[in-house]
Design a protein around this motif. Sequence first.
Motif, PDB file in Angstrom:
ATOM      1  N   GLU A  59      -3.373  -6.358  24.997  1.00  0.00           N
ATOM      2  CA  GLU A  59      -2.995  -4.957  24.786  1.00  0.00           C
ATOM      3  C   GLU A  59      -1.599  -4.691  25.340  1.00  0.00           C
ATOM      4  OE1 GLU A  59      -7.476  -2.922  25.213  1.00  0.00           O
ATOM      5  OE2 GLU A  59      -6.000  -2.750  26.826  1.00  0.00           O
ATOM      6  N   ASP A  60      -1.267  -5.409  26.394  1.00  0.00           N
ATOM      7  CA  ASP A  60       0.015  -5.164  27.066  1.00  0.00           C
ATOM      8  C   ASP A  60       0.600  -6.493  27.572  1.00  0.00           C
ATOM      9  OD1 ASP A  60       2.165  -3.845  28.195  1.00  0.00           O
ATOM     10  OD2 ASP A  60       1.099  -3.374  30.059  1.00  0.00           O
ATOM     11  N   TYR A  94       3.166  -9.401  28.768  1.00  0.00           N
ATOM     12  CA  TYR A  94       4.336  -9.306  29.641  1.00  0.00           C
ATOM     13  C   TYR A  94       5.576  -9.828  28.916  1.00  0.00           C
ATOM     14  CZ  TYR A  94       7.244  -9.799  33.833  1.00  0.00           C
ATOM     15  OH  TYR A  94       8.251  -9.702  34.763  1.00  0.00           O
ATOM     16  N   GLU A  95       6.597  -8.966  28.778  1.00  0.00           N
ATOM     17  CA  GLU A  95       7.798  -9.324  28.023  1.00  0.00           C
ATOM     18  C   GLU A  95       8.984  -9.685  28.911  1.00  0.00           C
ATOM     19  OE1 GLU A  95       8.638  -6.249  25.226  1.00  0.00           O
ATOM     20  OE2 GLU A  95       6.717  -6.452  24.172  1.00  0.00           O
ATOM     21  N   SER A 105      12.072  -5.788  30.632  1.00  0.00           N
ATOM     22  CA  SER A 105      11.467  -5.027  29.538  1.00  0.00           C
ATOM     23  C   SER A 105      11.207  -3.578  29.949  1.00  0.00           C
ATOM     24  CB  SER A 105      10.152  -5.681  29.109  1.00  0.00           C
ATOM     25  OG  SER A 105       9.454  -4.847  28.212  1.00  0.00           O
ATOM     26  N   GLN A 106      11.754  -2.651  29.167  1.00  0.00           N
ATOM     27  CA  GLN A 106      11.503  -1.229  29.400  1.00  0.00           C
ATOM     28  C   GLN A 106      10.056  -0.877  29.070  1.00  0.00           C
ATOM     29  OE1 GLN A 106      13.647   1.030  30.787  1.00  0.00           O
ATOM     30  NE2 GLN A 106      14.877  -0.826  31.133  1.00  0.00           N
ATOM     31  N   LYS A 107       9.495  -1.589  28.095  1.00  0.00           N
ATOM     32  CA  LYS A 107       8.124  -1.320  27.672  1.00  0.00           C
ATOM     33  C   LYS A 107       7.148  -1.507  28.826  1.00  0.00           C
ATOM     34  CE  LYS A 107       4.493  -3.276  24.794  1.00  0.00           C
ATOM     35  NZ  LYS A 107       4.095  -4.424  23.994  1.00  0.00           N
ATOM     36  N   ASP A 108       7.391  -2.525  29.655  1.00  0.00           N
ATOM     37  CA  ASP A 108       6.474  -2.813  30.762  1.00  0.00           C
ATOM     38  C   ASP A 108       6.470  -1.675  31.779  1.00  0.00           C
ATOM     39  OD1 ASP A 108       4.720  -5.073  31.553  1.00  0.00           O
ATOM     40  OD2 ASP A 108       5.839  -4.906  33.434  1.00  0.00           O
ATOM     41  N   GLN A 109       7.582  -0.971  31.884  1.00  0.00           N
ATOM     42  CA  GLN A 109       7.677   0.118  32.865  1.00  0.00           C
ATOM     43  C   GLN A 109       7.100   1.427  32.335  1.00  0.00           C
ATOM     44  OE1 GLN A 109      11.840   0.214  33.911  1.00  0.00           O
ATOM     45  NE2 GLN A 109      11.896  -1.996  34.240  1.00  0.00           N
ATOM     46  N   THR A 110       7.006   1.545  31.011  1.00  0.00           N
ATOM     47  CA  THR A 110       6.539   2.811  30.427  1.00  0.00           C
ATOM     48  C   THR A 110       5.203   2.676  29.712  1.00  0.00           C
ATOM     49  OG1 THR A 110       7.780   2.347  28.389  1.00  0.00           O
ATOM     50  CG2 THR A 110       8.912   3.610  30.093  1.00  0.00           C
ATOM     51  N   SER A 111       4.617   1.467  29.663  1.00  0.00           N
ATOM     52  CA  SER A 111       3.396   1.235  28.900  1.00  0.00           C
ATOM     53  C   SER A 111       2.247   2.088  29.414  1.00  0.00           C
ATOM     54  CB  SER A 111       3.008  -0.253  28.966  1.00  0.00           C
ATOM     55  OG  SER A 111       1.755  -0.445  28.355  1.00  0.00           O
ATOM     56  N   GLU A 113       4.102 -12.406  26.522  1.00  0.00           N
ATOM     57  CA  GLU A 113       4.389 -12.169  25.111  1.00  0.00           C
ATOM     58  C   GLU A 113       4.983 -13.463  24.537  1.00  0.00           C
ATOM     59  OE1 GLU A 113       6.603 -11.261  21.657  1.00  0.00           O
ATOM     60  OE2 GLU A 113       7.610 -11.617  23.560  1.00  0.00           O
TER      61      GLU A 113
END
Length: 389
Positions: free
Chosen positions: A140-141, A143-144, A148-154, A195
Motif C-alpha cells: 500500500e505504501d 518505500y521510495e 521521496s515527498q510521498k513518504d512524508q505525506t502518505s 518500491e
Amino acid sequence: MRSRAEVDATLQTAKLNPAELLPAVHCLSFGPQAGAGECCLLQLEPGLCAELEAGRSLVIRGEKDEQAVLCSKDKTYDMKIADTSNMLLFIPGCKTPEQLNADQGSCNIIHSQIAGFSNNYWELRRCRPKLKKLRKLLMEDPYEGPDSQKDQTSAFSKYTTEDLLSLIQASEEEILHQLQVIDACKIEGYWRILEFDYEMKLLNHVTQLIDSESWSLNKVPLRTCLEELGSLEPTEMIEHILLSYGRKYIDDGEVYFEMHEDKICRAIAQMLLQNAVKFNLSEFQEVWQQSVPEGMTTRLDQLKGLALVDKSSRPETIFLLKVEDLPEDNQERFNSLFSIREKWTEVDITPYIQDLCAEKQTVGALLTKYARSSMQNGVKVYNSRRPIS
C-alpha cells in the motif's frame, strides 16, 4: 445425594454385574451455573498440549470477515466445529478410571457437579499460513527512498511487527520468515517493502561498483560498499540491498557478500518485462543478457513463477506473470491460471501452484484434484475440471 443401596439398585435394574466394575461410583448432578455455550472445547495434538504445559500461548487470529485460525509460535491451524452425538460434560476434578484406585472401599461414592456441557468441540487441522495479505498491506505504501515527498505525506498506514501479528493469519515465525522472503526491511520501526524502481536503483549502484572495482561476485566487501555509496544512498539501504541479493559471510574479520546471480538476473528480467504486454522471446533473451552485469549468465529457468513463455505463438513470446499476483485460494488460483491458458504442462504450471501444497502434499495431488489430464502431441497437459467463464 444417592446412597450405596440406591446405586446397587440402579446397577441391578441396568443388569450390570458390580464385580465387573470399579467400586468407586461417580454421582453426577448439575451445578447452579451449568449451561451450554459457557465453555468451548478445543481438541489439541500432543505438540500443542506440550506448548501450553510449557507456559507458551496459542493465539486465535482473524478479522470479522475471515475464517478464524489458531496459531502457535511456528504453526497455523484451521479451526472447524465438530459435532458429537454424545453430550460432553465439564466436571471439575473428575477422575478417570486410571486415576481411581481399584482397591478403594466398596462404599466409595463420589458426588460431582456438572459445570457445563456441549455437543461440539473445535477441531484443528494444520494449514498453510495466509500470508498474501502481508505483501498486500506493505505494498500500500512502498518505500521510495529518503528523498521521496510521498513518504512524508502518505495517508496509508505503516505496520510494526505487533500490527502484523494482529492482522495476518499466521504464526509469528511464519510471518517473520515471509518478511525475509519478500525482502522487507525495518525503517524507523516499521516494516516496509522497497518500491521496485528504487530497489533497482540501489542494485544498479552496487553492480556498477562491483564492475568498476573488478570484484569477484563471490566476494563483495561491505565496508567499501558503504564508504563508496554512502554519499548516494543511506548506508542501511545499501546493506539491505546486499542482504536481499547476496549471502553475508565473514572472512578474516571483514564482512563480505556472495551475490546471488539467479536473483539479480531475475530482477533485471522483471524490470524489462514490466512495461511490455508481451515480448518477442528471442529479442528478450538478447536484451536480457546484455542488461545483466558482466560475468552473469541468464537462463529461462531463473524466471519460474515470474514470467511465462508462450511456445504456441509465432514467434514465441514471453510475458510477466508473477505468482504473488495470483489468488491465495486453491480453486481461485486454478481458475485464474486456466483463464490465462487453457492447457498447461506440469513443468509450466508447477511454479504457479507449488506454494499451495499443504504439508506432505505434492503438486501431482493438487493437479489430480483441480485439473483434468490429457495427451497433446505426446505430451501430458492439464485443463480445468470445470468451465471457465
